[in-house]
Motif scaffolding. Sequence first.
Motif, mmCIF file in Angstrom:
data_model
loop_
_atom_site.group_PDB
_atom_site.id
_atom_site.type_symbol
_atom_site.label_atom_id
_atom_site.label_comp_id
_atom_site.label_asym_id
_atom_site.label_seq_id
_atom_site.Cartn_x
_atom_site.Cartn_y
_atom_site.Cartn_z
ATOM 1 N N ALA A 72 0.829 -1.212 0.000
ATOM 2 C CA ALA A 72 0.000 0.000 0.000
ATOM 3 C C ALA A 72 0.862 1.259 0.000
ATOM 4 O O ALA A 72 0.577 2.231 -0.708
ATOM 5 N N ILE A 73 1.936 1.239 0.806
ATOM 6 C CA ILE A 73 2.850 2.388 0.848
ATOM 7 C C ILE A 73 3.539 2.564 -0.506
ATOM 8 O O ILE A 73 3.701 3.691 -1.008
ATOM 9 N N SER A 74 3.941 1.435 -1.119
ATOM 10 C CA SER A 74 4.597 1.489 -2.424
ATOM 11 C C SER A 74 3.662 2.041 -3.493
ATOM 12 O O SER A 74 4.071 2.855 -4.339
ATOM 13 N N TYR A 75 2.411 1.598 -3.479
ATOM 14 C CA TYR A 75 1.427 2.096 -4.446
ATOM 15 C C TYR A 75 1.268 3.612 -4.305
ATOM 16 O O TYR A 75 1.205 4.347 -5.305
ATOM 17 N N GLU A 76 1.211 4.073 -3.064
ATOM 18 C CA GLU A 76 1.021 5.508 -2.822
ATOM 19 C C GLU A 76 2.206 6.310 -3.347
ATOM 20 O O GLU A 76 2.028 7.415 -3.863
ATOM 21 N N ARG A 77 3.389 5.761 -3.232
ATOM 22 C CA ARG A 77 4.589 6.481 -3.647
ATOM 23 C C ARG A 77 4.803 6.427 -5.155
ATOM 24 O O ARG A 77 5.243 7.399 -5.770
ATOM 25 N N LYS A 78 4.475 5.255 -5.780
ATOM 26 C CA LYS A 78 4.823 5.032 -7.181
ATOM 27 C C LYS A 78 3.668 5.248 -8.148
ATOM 28 O O LYS A 78 3.897 5.486 -9.340
ATOM 29 N N GLY A 79 2.442 5.122 -7.667
ATOM 30 C CA GLY A 79 1.308 5.179 -8.584
ATOM 31 C C GLY A 79 1.028 3.803 -9.175
ATOM 32 O O GLY A 79 1.863 2.894 -9.084
#
Length: 365
Positions: A72-79
């Motif tokens: 979830a954190i990765s999705y928020e950072r990378k799109g």
Amino acid sequence: MARSDFLDRIRVVLTALVILHHAAIMFGAPGGWYLTIPTDNLAEKLPFAVFVSVNQAFFMGFFFLLAGYFSAISYERKGPARFARDRLLRLGIPLLVYGFVLGPLTVAIAGVHEGEPLLEHWAALATRLYFNIGPLWFALALLIFSAAYLLWRYLRNRASLGSWSPSHHTLLLAALATGACAFLLRLVMPTGQEIWGLQIGYFASYTVLFAGGCAMAGSRWLEHIGPQQARRWRLVAWLVGPLLFVYGIVVNLVLGQPFETSGGWTLPALAYAFWEPFVAWGIILGMLARFRRTGDPSPRWQPWARQAYAAYILHPPLLTAIGLAAATLPLPNMLKFVLSGAIGVAASFLVARLALRLPGAKSIL
């Protein structure tokens, strides 16, 4: 969002537990592995059963919790686009390499115990494009869960990170719901049965924990668990943990009846399904509270954390070869387990360090 050092330390410990878990199965614990050297010694079988049962209750679920949290954190950072590409790269490539190269190699190494020639056996498997998923079922499951998370965020119109902070009562209800779902799921797919290498019977807790990790990413709850909440659930694990084994001893050794927990309309299957989440919640929360530290990342732990994923991928052929050598020693299986497990953990992280020096490896592993 800064990555918490103590969560990386937990990943190292969980990876070591995976290797030790497979070493235990290799020398007599219940479960499946490439090479098995069974034991008839009850003094060895009982500790093995306790070790792998407690491990199974929490360690892979803990991996899924952390995976959901960081996904979830990765999705928020990378799109969405970069997140999808990253998941395919970091999960898909190791899955294919292991399935077509390392998995068949591990099968060939294990076959030496039955008199099969190593290189010829491996070449024959590779020639017919034999695919063996082994422990990389975890990568396949994460690909499926990541796709589901992408779809969920798309349907929610890229809603922001979840900021859920579960209370005692919420955790209790989650444990009860997970136990009920596991029991019902195992009526259809008992533990031990696989689809694409996935033991669906265990996926009630995996799904709940991955979803919980995603939901808690915004609040960073894993990094701020209160000591009182952790102590309460740790106590639950200590109280509930022994009950399944006492029940099993009474049923199996005293009453002389089979203690079958894999699934079906039986009391042992019901007890096992509800025992797992209560033990898992207690150990997971206890470890999160125990490992949490403040200050700068530890220079002693950081290299191990960087190697943990590669060690997980590379450990099956290494551990199986080590177990094959240990099987020839005139030692009890328990000592062979200790020796193989310790060497297997050290060798897996050492080879992982070397693998990370290969061109392009750091972007995948």
